[in-house]
Design an enzyme around this catalytic site. Structure first.
Site, PDB file in Angstrom:
ATOM      1  N   GLY A   1      18.488  -1.713  52.209  1.00 38.08           N
ATOM      2  CA  GLY A   1      19.866  -2.157  52.388  1.00 38.08           C
ATOM      3  C   GLY A   1      19.883  -3.421  53.212  1.00 38.08           C
TER       4      GLY A   1
ATOM      5  N   LYS B   1      18.573  -0.326  63.019  1.00 34.53           N
ATOM      6  CA  LYS B   1      18.477  -1.354  64.075  1.00 34.53           C
ATOM      7  C   LYS B   1      19.752  -1.491  64.863  1.00 34.53           C
ATOM      8  CE  LYS B   1      14.974  -4.204  61.881  1.00 34.53           C
ATOM      9  NZ  LYS B   1      15.312  -4.458  60.481  1.00 34.53           N
TER      10      LYS B   1
ATOM     11  N   THR C   1      20.225   4.992  57.121  1.00 38.94           N
ATOM     12  CA  THR C   1      20.832   5.503  55.882  1.00 38.94           C
ATOM     13  C   THR C   1      19.950   5.105  54.710  1.00 38.94           C
ATOM     14  OG1 THR C   1      22.173   3.489  55.658  1.00 38.94           O
ATOM     15  CG2 THR C   1      23.216   5.397  56.725  1.00 38.94           C
TER      16      THR C   1
ATOM     17  N   ASN D   1      19.643   4.064  51.335  1.00 37.43           N
ATOM     18  CA  ASN D   1      20.556   3.504  50.331  1.00 37.43           C
ATOM     19  C   ASN D   1      20.125   3.803  48.899  1.00 37.43           C
ATOM     20  OD1 ASN D   1      21.006   2.176  52.891  1.00 37.43           O
ATOM     21  ND2 ASN D   1      22.196   0.635  51.781  1.00 37.43           N
TER      22      ASN D   1
ATOM     23  N   GLU E   1      25.239   5.489  50.880  1.00 35.71           N
ATOM     24  CA  GLU E   1      24.182   5.514  51.903  1.00 35.71           C
ATOM     25  C   GLU E   1      24.136   6.840  52.627  1.00 35.71           C
ATOM     26  OE1 GLU E   1      24.462   2.483  54.856  1.00 35.71           O
ATOM     27  OE2 GLU E   1      25.966   1.384  53.768  1.00 35.71           O
TER      28      GLU E   1
ATOM     29  N   ARG F   1      36.680  11.817  55.521  1.00 39.48           N
ATOM     30  CA  ARG F   1      37.660  10.792  55.941  1.00 39.48           C
ATOM     31  C   ARG F   1      37.466   9.518  55.151  1.00 39.48           C
ATOM     32  NH1 ARG F   1      35.238   6.769  59.063  1.00 39.48           N
ATOM     33  NH2 ARG F   1      33.225   7.309  59.950  1.00 39.48           N
TER      34      ARG F   1
ATOM     35  N   PHE G   1      36.621  -0.630  62.624  1.00 44.47           N
ATOM     36  CA  PHE G   1      36.685  -0.245  64.040  1.00 44.47           C
ATOM     37  C   PHE G   1      36.804  -1.484  64.908  1.00 44.47           C
ATOM     38  CE2 PHE G   1      34.875   3.387  61.945  1.00 44.47           C
ATOM     39  CZ  PHE G   1      35.373   4.464  62.633  1.00 44.47           C
TER      40      PHE G   1
HETATM   41  P1  ADP Z   1      18.364  -0.152  55.083  1.00 46.01           P
HETATM   42  O1  ADP Z   1      19.424  -1.116  55.429  1.00 46.01           O
HETATM   43  O2  ADP Z   1      17.185  -0.772  54.389  1.00 46.01           O
HETATM   44  O3  ADP Z   1      18.915   1.040  54.340  1.00 46.01           O
HETATM   45  P2  ADP Z   1      18.245   1.490  57.461  1.00 46.01           P
HETATM   46  O4  ADP Z   1      18.136   0.934  58.840  1.00 46.01           O
HETATM   47  O5  ADP Z   1      19.548   2.090  57.037  1.00 46.01           O
HETATM   48  O6  ADP Z   1      17.783   0.356  56.488  1.00 46.01           O
HETATM   49  O7  ADP Z   1      17.071   2.559  57.347  1.00 46.01           O
HETATM   50  C1  ADP Z   1      16.999   3.331  56.191  1.00 46.01           C
HETATM   51  C2  ADP Z   1      15.610   3.874  55.929  1.00 46.01           C
HETATM   52  O8  ADP Z   1      15.154   4.681  57.016  1.00 46.01           O
HETATM   53  C3  ADP Z   1      15.648   4.801  54.723  1.00 46.01           C
HETATM   54  O9  ADP Z   1      15.499   4.095  53.509  1.00 46.01           O
HETATM   55  C4  ADP Z   1      14.476   5.737  54.997  1.00 46.01           C
HETATM   56  O10 ADP Z   1      13.296   5.200  54.423  1.00 46.01           O
HETATM   57  C5  ADP Z   1      14.363   5.747  56.526  1.00 46.01           C
HETATM   58  N1  ADP Z   1      14.844   6.976  57.184  1.00 46.01           N
HETATM   59  C6  ADP Z   1      14.163   7.608  58.201  1.00 46.01           C
HETATM   60  N2  ADP Z   1      14.838   8.680  58.617  1.00 46.01           N
HETATM   61  C7  ADP Z   1      15.972   8.776  57.876  1.00 46.01           C
HETATM   62  C8  ADP Z   1      17.072   9.718  57.854  1.00 46.01           C
HETATM   63  N3  ADP Z   1      17.124  10.758  58.685  1.00 46.01           N
HETATM   64  N4  ADP Z   1      18.061   9.504  56.954  1.00 46.01           N
HETATM   65  C9  ADP Z   1      18.015   8.443  56.121  1.00 46.01           C
HETATM   66  N5  ADP Z   1      17.009   7.529  56.086  1.00 46.01           N
HETATM   67  C10 ADP Z   1      15.979   7.682  56.955  1.00 46.01           C
HETATM   68  N1  RBF Z   2      30.972   1.755  57.927  1.00 45.34           N
HETATM   69  C1  RBF Z   2      32.226   1.276  58.145  1.00 45.34           C
HETATM   70  O1  RBF Z   2      32.443   0.085  58.075  1.00 45.34           O
HETATM   71  N2  RBF Z   2      33.268   2.132  58.446  1.00 45.34           N
HETATM   72  C2  RBF Z   2      33.091   3.464  58.550  1.00 45.34           C
HETATM   73  O2  RBF Z   2      34.065   4.187  58.809  1.00 45.34           O
HETATM   74  C3  RBF Z   2      31.772   3.996  58.337  1.00 45.34           C
HETATM   75  N3  RBF Z   2      31.536   5.327  58.450  1.00 45.34           N
HETATM   76  C4  RBF Z   2      30.259   5.796  58.244  1.00 45.34           C
HETATM   77  C5  RBF Z   2      30.018   7.158  58.367  1.00 45.34           C
HETATM   78  C6  RBF Z   2      28.739   7.656  58.169  1.00 45.34           C
HETATM   79  C7  RBF Z   2      28.489   9.128  58.316  1.00 45.34           C
HETATM   80  C8  RBF Z   2      27.669   6.787  57.827  1.00 45.34           C
HETATM   81  C9  RBF Z   2      26.283   7.307  57.609  1.00 45.34           C
HETATM   82  C10 RBF Z   2      27.916   5.438  57.692  1.00 45.34           C
HETATM   83  C11 RBF Z   2      29.195   4.920  57.891  1.00 45.34           C
HETATM   84  N4  RBF Z   2      29.467   3.568  57.782  1.00 45.34           N
HETATM   85  C12 RBF Z   2      30.726   3.085  58.004  1.00 45.34           C
HETATM   86  C13 RBF Z   2      28.458   2.666  57.223  1.00 45.34           C
HETATM   87  C14 RBF Z   2      27.644   1.917  58.220  1.00 45.34           C
HETATM   88  O3  RBF Z   2      28.339   0.769  58.594  1.00 45.34           O
HETATM   89  C15 RBF Z   2      26.328   1.561  57.495  1.00 45.34           C
HETATM   90  O4  RBF Z   2      25.604   2.736  57.294  1.00 45.34           O
HETATM   91  C16 RBF Z   2      25.519   0.551  58.231  1.00 45.34           C
HETATM   92  O5  RBF Z   2      26.189  -0.664  58.235  1.00 45.34           O
HETATM   93  C17 RBF Z   2      24.148   0.366  57.592  1.00 45.34           C
HETATM   94  O6  RBF Z   2      24.215  -0.035  56.283  1.00 45.34           O
HETATM   95 MG    MG Z   3      20.670   2.037  54.976  1.00 44.11          MG
END
Ligand code: ADP
Ligand code: RBF
Ligand code: MG
Length: 188
Positions: free
Chosen positions: A23, A29, A35, A37, A87, A112, A117
């Site tokens: 993603g 970070k 998440t 993706n 995600e 929701r 925010f």
């Molecule tokens: P990206 O923007 O590439 O999705 P993220 O910071 O959201 O980066 O990290 C996502 C990656 O972290 C996932 O693709 C997976 O490989 C790893 N990961 C490790 N633990 C978890 C978890 N509990 N839930 C989801 N992804 C996880």
């Molecule tokens: N992003 C938003 O901009 N608004 C939200 O209300 C929001 N709720 C989230 C709730 C959950 C449980 C998760 C896992 C993600 C949510 N995000 C939301 C997305 C979040 O901004 C995103 O996972 C990060 O930017 C990384 O791609």
């Molecule tokens: Mg992600």
């Protein structure tokens, strides 16, 4: 900002699958909440006119699980994304990243809408609350009963059956061998 959650059980659970893609690299970070993706090509698996928002349910990764999961579906208004994403955050500690792994999710409940925010801290706090609320809801029998749907494979019921265990593959294999030898012996 007050975050209102409704915790609805979906009338029809929604199953999605795909290979985990990169993603924007913000989840772990910036938020401390990774998440996994789904690829854009998986979005076509969503029902037509599906509302965006925060959902929860179950997920398997590379055949392991099901784990509890909470997922955001939409454009992340706080970051104003140009593309829609699905995600899932899995409620499990993984030793390593699993990019490229096959992920199956089933969404069983809705929490929701996605919100904008006034700061990163409020977004993070809201996600932590989503995780807690989802985890409790998933302990209820109605959501728990749907865990197995996270194992559903694109091959449908039969594919899911074969994929479910080596025993199933062995049983089908032996039955096929019997059927073939039966026909063969009859013809002699
Ligand atoms: P990206 O923007 O590439 O999705 P993220 O910071 O959201 O980066 O990290 C996502 C990656 O972290 C996932 O693709 C997976 O490989 C790893 N990961 C490790 N633990 C978890 C978890 N509990 N839930 C989801 N992804 C996880
Ligand atoms: N992003 C938003 O901009 N608004 C939200 O209300 C929001 N709720 C989230 C709730 C959950 C449980 C998760 C896992 C993600 C949510 N995000 C939301 C997305 C979040 O901004 C995103 O996972 C990060 O930017 C990384 O791609
Ligand atoms: Mg992600």
């Amino acid at each position: 900002m007050e975050v209102v959650r409704s915790v609805e059980m979906l009338s029809e659970p929604v199953v999605m699958n795909g290979v985990v893609v990169k993603g924007f690299g913000r989840g772990s970070k910036m938020l401390g909440i990774p998440t996994a993706n789904l690829p854009e090509s998986s979005l076509s698996q969503l029902p037509h006119d599906w509302r965006t928002g925060i959902y929860f349910g179950w997920a398997t990764v590379g055949g392991k699980g099901p784990y509890k999961m909470v997922t955001s579906v939409g454009w992340n208004p706080y970051f104003a994304n140009k593309t829609k994403t699905v995600e899932p955050h899995l409620l499990n500690e993984f030793k390593e990243d699993f990019y490229g792994a096959e992920i199956h999710i089933v969404m069983t409940g809705y929490l929701r809408p996605e919100l904008n925010f006034d700061g990163l801290e409020s977004l993070i706090a809201a996600i932590h609350d989503d995780i807690e609320v989802s985890s409790k809801a998933l302990d209820q029998p109605n959501h728990r009963a749907l865990r197995r749907l996270a194992h559903t494979s694109p091959g449908g019921v039969f594919g899911g059956f074969l994929g479910s265990s080596p025993v199933a593959v062995a049983v089908v294999g032996v039955a096929a061998a019997f059927a073939v030898s039966f026909v063969f012996l009859k013809r002699k």
